[in-house]
Design a protein around this motif. Structure first.
Motif, PDB file in Angstrom:
ATOM      1  N   SER A   1      -0.719   5.148  -6.057  1.00  6.39           N
ATOM      2  CA  SER A   1      -0.760   4.332  -7.262  1.00  6.39           C
ATOM      3  C   SER A   1       0.144   3.114  -7.072  1.00  6.39           C
ATOM      4  N   LEU A   2       0.035   2.160  -7.990  1.00  7.40           N
ATOM      5  CA  LEU A   2       0.871   0.959  -7.904  1.00  7.40           C
ATOM      6  C   LEU A   2       2.352   1.330  -7.937  1.00  7.40           C
ATOM      7  N   PHE A   3       2.707   2.257  -8.810  1.00  7.21           N
ATOM      8  CA  PHE A   3       4.099   2.681  -8.925  1.00  7.21           C
ATOM      9  C   PHE A   3       4.570   3.347  -7.633  1.00  7.21           C
ATOM     10  N   GLU A   4       3.713   4.184  -7.033  1.00  8.33           N
ATOM     11  CA  GLU A   4       4.070   4.846  -5.780  1.00  8.33           C
ATOM     12  C   GLU A   4       4.215   3.848  -4.638  1.00  8.33           C
ATOM     13  N   ARG A   5       3.350   2.816  -4.629  1.00  7.24           N
ATOM     14  CA  ARG A   5       3.447   1.787  -3.581  1.00  7.24           C
ATOM     15  C   ARG A   5       4.745   0.997  -3.718  1.00  7.24           C
ATOM     16  N   ILE A   6       5.142   0.712  -4.960  1.00  2.87           N
ATOM     17  CA  ILE A   6       6.398  -0.013  -5.174  1.00  2.87           C
ATOM     18  C   ILE A   6       7.576   0.825  -4.705  1.00  2.87           C
ATOM     19  N   LEU A   7       7.595   2.115  -5.067  1.00  2.00           N
ATOM     20  CA  LEU A   7       8.677   2.994  -4.640  1.00  2.00           C
ATOM     21  C   LEU A   7       8.711   3.123  -3.118  1.00  2.00           C
ATOM     22  N   ASN A   8       7.534   3.196  -2.509  1.00  2.00           N
ATOM     23  CA  ASN A   8       7.469   3.299  -1.051  1.00  2.00           C
ATOM     24  C   ASN A   8       7.997   2.030  -0.389  1.00  2.00           C
ATOM     25  N   MET A   9       7.697   0.893  -0.994  1.00  2.00           N
ATOM     26  CA  MET A   9       8.128  -0.386  -0.427  1.00  2.00           C
ATOM     27  C   MET A   9       9.648  -0.546  -0.527  1.00  2.00           C
ATOM     28  N   ILE A  10      10.219  -0.237  -1.698  1.00  2.00           N
ATOM     29  CA  ILE A  10      11.657  -0.452  -1.858  1.00  2.00           C
ATOM     30  C   ILE A  10      12.470   0.650  -1.201  1.00  2.00           C
TER      31      ILE A  10
ATOM     32  N   SER B   1       6.944   8.808   0.019  1.00  2.00           N
ATOM     33  CA  SER B   1       5.840   9.430   0.759  1.00  2.00           C
ATOM     34  C   SER B   1       5.843  10.942   0.575  1.00  2.00           C
ATOM     35  N   ALA B   2       7.030  11.545   0.439  1.00  2.00           N
ATOM     36  CA  ALA B   2       7.111  12.990   0.189  1.00  2.00           C
ATOM     37  C   ALA B   2       6.488  13.332  -1.156  1.00  2.00           C
ATOM     38  N   ALA B   3       6.768  12.520  -2.174  1.00  2.00           N
ATOM     39  CA  ALA B   3       6.185  12.752  -3.501  1.00  2.00           C
ATOM     40  C   ALA B   3       4.674  12.556  -3.470  1.00  2.00           C
TER      41      ALA B   3
END
Length: 425
Positions: A219-228, A35-37
């Protein structure tokens, strides 16, 4: 001609002036590196597109103080005005959300929202009192500097950190914690129109009343990083990784469990790199997995299994350990209990099936002939031939002479010779 051109230009000037852009992003969930990114990229994009401001629609229970410091620094150094809008109704800016809201150039809240440091005591246990005091003092100094910079209520800000106070949007407006209360994003843009905002690049006068709002999604990549980056997801991925690798070791030709397990472990360790992991807890979880495996190999009357369950529970509780009670990062009790129950049931179920198999009667091989009924092919005097399961066997009678065609029962096997006795069928 020139006069007509100037007149036309004056007529179109309001149209051009109104064609302003505002960027809007949504942060809904815990504050973490992902979320910071996302907020950083939103600020950069707003600056590149010459947007009037960036609106951060915030709803968070809190998060990591390290990520919070990064976000606050980005907001304070932003070349474009940043508006933090706690919304929608029912939203909460807790713990880390207080720091972010107070750091904004303009802080706003929607009706039926609240703000305050939840000061959660981690379900994984209490912190050392000295360390907690140091972390709280540091956080108090941090929020005082933010409140002083933005000319907001310094006393309430410190009280929110030290005493976990939480207030509604009306109280926040009265106490000068936020600048305004607005029912919608559109109304918010009208309310802040014409305000002069001091940024690191100078004074900016907002023209937002008729601005075009561009909503930016992760983005999809950001959502994945946020989820994990969620502690619960990191914990689940780690356990799945251990299971996958263990199944692959037991069945080397399967491949799929091993591949899935390695991927899950890599994602889990990436997530844990961003989380405050207690390595003693991680070691206990690994030790629990080893004990479960040994329980399958060694007869311990369940002692290894009990030790594995205890180690898994303690390791799960200790796995995430925050540096401050202000941080909101923990593994849910429901996730811990579910994982322990499923893991224990699985391994203990395998052990039970193994013990049952050991006690079961042999049904294959030479030993499997014991108790079977056969027919005498050559008279047993006392040795002869019998047919059992369609196969001819050398046999010896244990009950005297047995004539051809009689039915016999196999009582034992001695060096590929069947010992039989006559039965009446």
């Amino acid at each position: 001609m020139v006069r007509c051109f100037l007149y036309l230009l004056l007529l179109l000037l309001p149209v051009f002036a109104g064609a302003q852009k505002v960027l809007s992003i949504k942060v809904d969930g815990s504050i973490n590196p992902a979320s910071a990114a996302f907020i950083k990229s939103g600020i950069d994009r707003a600056a590149e597109s010459n947007a009037q401001c960036l609106i951060i629609r915030l709803n968070t229970p809190g998060g990591l103080l390290k990520s919070t410091r990064v976000i606050v620094s980005d907001i304070l150094e932003s070349p474009v005005p940043v508006v933090v809008y706690v919304s929608p109704g029912g939203a909460h800016a807790g713990s880390a959300g207080v720091f972010i809201t107070m750091a904004a150039h303009i802080a706003a809240m929607a009706p039926s929202t609240n703000i305050g440091a939840a000061h959660p005591v981690s379900s994984q246990g209490h912190m050392d009192s000295t360390m907690n005091s140091k972390a709280t003092n540091d956080a108090a100094a941090f929020i005082r500097s933010i409140a002083e910079k933005r000319k907001r209520n310094l006393d309430w800000a410190e009280d929110a950190v030290r005493n976990s106070v939480s207030i509604t949007e009306i109280e926040a407006l009265d106490k000068r914690v936020v600048d305004l209360v607005s029912p919608s994003e559109k109304e918010l843009l009208k309310q802040i129109d014409g305000r002069s905002i001091e940024t690191v690049t100078g004074t900016a006068v907002l023209k937002t009343a008729d601005a075009e709002v561009e909503h930016i999604e992760m983005s999809l990549f950001e959502r994945i990083l946020n989820m994990i980056s969620d502690p619960n997801m990191a914990y689940i991925l780690m356990m799945l990784g251990f299971y996958g690798i263990m199944f692959e070791l037991y069945n080397p030709s399967t491949m799929v469990p091993g591949i899935v397990g390695v991927i899950c472990l890599i994602l889990a360790f990436y997530s844990m790199h961003t989380l405050p992991v207690n390595y003693a807890g991680l070691a206990l979880i690994i030790f629990a997995i080893i004990l479960f495996i040994l329980e399958l190999k060694i007869v311990s009357n369940g002692l290894l299994g009990v030790g594995a369950v205890v180690s898994l529970v303690l390791g799960s509780i200790m796995l995430i350990r925050t540096e401050s009670a202000l941080e909101f990062a923990r593994i849910s009790w429901s996730v811990i209990i579910s994982t322990v129950l499923v893991t224990s049931a699985f391994f203990l179920g395998i052990i039970g099936l193994g013990l049952k198999a050991q006690k079961a009667k042999v049904t294959t091989g030479v030993e499997g002939l014991v108790g079977k009924i056969g027919e005498v092919i050559a008279p047993l005097e006392p040795a002869g031939m019998v047919r059992v399961h369609g196969e001819l066997w050398s046999a010896e009678s244990t009950s005297g002479l047995i004539t051809k065609g009689a039915k016999v029962k196999v009582t034992a096997v001695n060096n590929l010779k069947l010992l039989v006795e006559q039965v009446d069928i």
